[in-house]
Design a protein around this motif. Structure first.
Motif, PDB file in Angstrom:
ATOM      1  N   ILE A  84     -28.004  20.878 -36.006  1.00  0.00           N
ATOM      2  CA  ILE A  84     -29.162  20.801 -35.102  1.00  0.00           C
ATOM      3  C   ILE A  84     -29.901  19.479 -35.303  1.00  0.00           C
ATOM      4  O   ILE A  84     -30.292  18.821 -34.333  1.00  0.00           O
ATOM      5  N   ARG A 133     -28.152  16.687 -33.569  1.00  0.00           N
ATOM      6  CA  ARG A 133     -28.372  16.645 -32.125  1.00  0.00           C
ATOM      7  C   ARG A 133     -29.765  16.117 -31.799  1.00  0.00           C
ATOM      8  O   ARG A 133     -29.929  15.363 -30.835  1.00  0.00           O
ATOM      9  N   ILE A 160     -30.737  24.373 -29.004  1.00  0.00           N
ATOM     10  CA  ILE A 160     -31.779  24.544 -30.018  1.00  0.00           C
ATOM     11  C   ILE A 160     -32.503  23.219 -30.248  1.00  0.00           C
ATOM     12  O   ILE A 160     -33.729  23.174 -30.405  1.00  0.00           O
ATOM     13  N   ALA A 161     -31.748  22.130 -30.245  1.00  0.00           N
ATOM     14  CA  ALA A 161     -32.346  20.805 -30.412  1.00  0.00           C
ATOM     15  C   ALA A 161     -33.286  20.478 -29.258  1.00  0.00           C
ATOM     16  O   ALA A 161     -34.407  19.991 -29.458  1.00  0.00           O
ATOM     17  N   LYS A 199     -28.267  24.050 -39.822  1.00  0.00           N
ATOM     18  CA  LYS A 199     -29.465  23.222 -39.665  1.00  0.00           C
ATOM     19  C   LYS A 199     -29.102  21.746 -39.530  1.00  0.00           C
ATOM     20  O   LYS A 199     -29.735  21.001 -38.777  1.00  0.00           O
ATOM     21  N   PHE A 253     -26.089  24.409 -30.509  1.00  0.00           N
ATOM     22  CA  PHE A 253     -26.834  23.455 -31.332  1.00  0.00           C
ATOM     23  C   PHE A 253     -27.638  22.497 -30.458  1.00  0.00           C
ATOM     24  O   PHE A 253     -28.767  22.135 -30.784  1.00  0.00           O
TER      25      PHE A 253
END
Length: 304
Positions: A222, A225, A275-276, A219, A272
């Protein structure tokens, strides 16, 4: 007698750590009011603070319903802060060294024109590299830094606030402290920002033996980013409008900078990054849909 300094601690669901943080603050034995800004806490964080208040009449609890550090930072600046010689900002999940605050005070006394002073990490595999980057780029860590009262007054003068939902508060305040209205040298150090190597702080390190730490670390990457994208968007806006046009929230920031968020292959960090990007786009989509619904409900009903 009015206390000379102010210490503000940001806390969100850290009932197991806030007591230790407070203990180390009072171990510094400086003449200060200590404000714990509990933002959106759903655990026993506030209860822990209330229990400790019986031992410290200068320990104050500020309870905010929104779980957002940027909002808590704004609240302190505009609603809590009074005239003090120095304002210390600390994350509630870290502990500071016994002389950290007094060492920062000594640094300020020798450099009265400085705007911001940052502490350094004393734990972690990359602690030396982290400290060197802070000095080279002129950036404090959100874990521990202090602002001069004249700088806070200047922030208020220009009505500058952190965008709600913004993650890189330490990056932004560093840039403002170095040059409030010109971010062209954002990544360069100058005399308005000092990193004090005698002001140490520590935090719980990631352990390979704790499964929960793997999820926490995932987490965190993420969030880093998302922070990087937010900083890129904000820097692009500053090129046009300077710091006086800081958006009120990250939604406004995203809305003005959506072309900066795209999917790219970035090697081992790609997952990552994607997802960001998805998180930012999804938040913006939901905000726009909400705004559209609100606009529809405002329209008068027509009977035929």
């Amino acid at each position: 007698m009015k206390n000379k300094y102010s210490v503000v601690v940001f806390a969100h669901n850290i009932s197991g750590k806030i007591g230790c943080c407070i203990k180390h603050i009072f171990a510094n034995t400086i003449d200060a009011d200590v404000y714990i800004i509990a933002n959106g806490c759903s655990d026993a964080t506030e209860q822990v603070v209330k229990e400790l208040q019986s031992n410290h009449n200068n320990l104050h609890l500020v309870s905010l319903p929104i779980a957002d550090k940027a909002n808590a930072w704004n609240h302190y600046i505009y609603n809590v802060a009074t005239t003090k010689a120095l304002h210390f900002f600390i994350d509630g999940d870290i502990t500071i060294e016994k002389d950290a605050l007094s060492n920062i005070i000594k640094t300020v006394e020798g450099n009265p024109e400085v705007n911001i002073i940052g502490g350094v990490p004393i734990v972690g595999r990359d602690k030396e590299g982290w400290s060197q980057r802070m000095k080279f780029y002129g950036r404090v860590s959100g874990g521990l830094y202090a602002l001069q009262d004249h700088f806070i007054k200047n922030i208020k003068k220009h009505s500058i606030k952190m965008p709600i939902g913004f993650i890189g508060d330490d990056f932004l305040v560093s840039g403002l402290a170095k040059n409030m209205l010109d971010f062209s040298r954002f990544n360069l150090a100058n005399s308005k920002l000092i990193i004090d190597e005698l002001a140490g702080f520590s935090f719980q390190q990631v352990s390979y033996l704790r499964m929960s730490d793997y999820f926490m670390y995932f987490k965190r990457l993420i969030r880093y980013r998302i922070r990087d994208y937010q900083l890129l968007m904000l820097n692009n806006l500053f090129v046009k409008y300077k710091a006086t046009k800081i958006p009120m929230s990250v939604y406004e920031l995203y809305d003005n900078s959506n072309d900066s968020v795209n999917y790219y292959w970035r090697g081992r960090m790609t997952i990552f990054d994607w997802i960001a990007v998805f998180t930012i786009r999804n938040q913006l989509f939901k905000k726009r849909k909400t705004a559209e619904l609100e606009e529809v409900t405002k329209q008068p009903t027509k009977f035929r």
